[in-house]
Design an enzyme around this catalytic site. Structure first.
Site, PDB file in Angstrom:
ATOM      1  N   LYS A   1       0.835  -1.203   0.000  1.00 25.67           N
ATOM      2  CA  LYS A   1       0.000   0.000   0.000  1.00 25.67           C
ATOM      3  C   LYS A   1       0.871   1.255   0.000  1.00 25.67           C
ATOM      4  O   LYS A   1       0.684   2.160  -0.817  1.00 25.67           O
ATOM      5  CB  LYS A   1      -0.928   0.006   1.224  1.00 25.67           C
TER       6      LYS A   1
ATOM      7  N   ASP B   1      -6.673   1.484   1.046  1.00 23.39           N
ATOM      8  CA  ASP B   1      -6.741   1.764   2.487  1.00 23.39           C
ATOM      9  C   ASP B   1      -8.161   1.437   2.960  1.00 23.39           C
ATOM     10  O   ASP B   1      -8.978   0.908   2.207  1.00 23.39           O
ATOM     11  CB  ASP B   1      -6.342   3.216   2.786  1.00 23.39           C
TER      12      ASP B   1
END
Ligand code: SF4
Length: 209
Positions: free
Chosen positions: A120, A138
């Protein structure tokens, strides 16, 4: 998973709804963004933006050497309000050592080889520092994708990433990821989504409007 029949319309409405997409984490170069993304784990962007000016106090963009000069104890003290300060300090100091006299790479493998940098974080840096189309997932992106039927992945964020990447063209990924963050904050909030105000409510399988 099949692409939702509404995918194109959803993308179009999101882009009309969020024409401006300022990057949420303040930064002046890729290194500052990398550190800010590390700090943002389990912490709001607003709080990170109050902490990073203390971590990067110079008039010029911060480099790895500045963090090493600051030292571990001072870094820990400054980032304390962001939570998880021991692991975040370890990751920040590790990145500073690894990147001393080097530029942050835009390459996914090189980014994820840095201490404390997962998929991420690497993709946020790719998208927001280098303009590469990436799709970091997220909590907002994960929630809104599942509500909208762009993913069907339960609690599995990796699956959300895979499903969206398999069904939506790469040229949309970075923009879509920011639009979903803004939408998740403004309307499709975790506890009480504001479906009656949502411009996607006629297309959304989770709409309560
Ligand atoms: S209709 Fe409701 S659940 Fe669907 S995207 Fe909009 S706010 Fe979220």
């Amino acid at each position: 998973m099949e692409a939702s029949p509404n995918t194109n319309k959803i993308l179009q409405i999101l882009t009309q709804t969020y024409p401006e997409l300022p990057i949420p984490l303040k930064h002046r170069n890729a290194f500052e963004l990398l550190i800010a993304v590390i700090l943002s784990a389990q912490c709001t962007d607003a709080r990170v933006n109050t902490v990073t000016p203390k971590l990067f106090p110079n008039d010029r963009p911060c480099a790895a050497a500045d963090i090493l000069k600051l030292g571990e104890d001072q870094v820990r003290k400054i980032i304390y309000p962001c939570g998880y300060y021991n692991s975040k300090t370890k990751a920040i100091m590790g990145c500073a050592h690894a990147l001393l006299n080097k530029e942050v790479s835009s390459n996914f493998q090189e980014l994820t080889a840095l201490p404390g940098v997962g998929a991420k974080t690497a993709q946020v840096v790719q998208a927001q520092a280098f303009g590469i189309d990436a799709f970091p997932v997220d909590t907002h992106v994960h929630r809104v994708c599942n509500r909208l039927g762009l993913a069907d992945s339960g609690k599995n964020r990796d699956k959300t990433e895979r499903q969206v990447k398999a069904t939506i063209s790469q040229k949309h990924w970075s923009r879509l990821h920011l639009e979903l963050i803004y939408h998740g904050r403004a309307l499709c909030t975790a506890r009480k989504p504001k479906c009656s105000e949502c411009p996607l409510n006629k297309l959304c399988p989770s709409s309560e409007a």
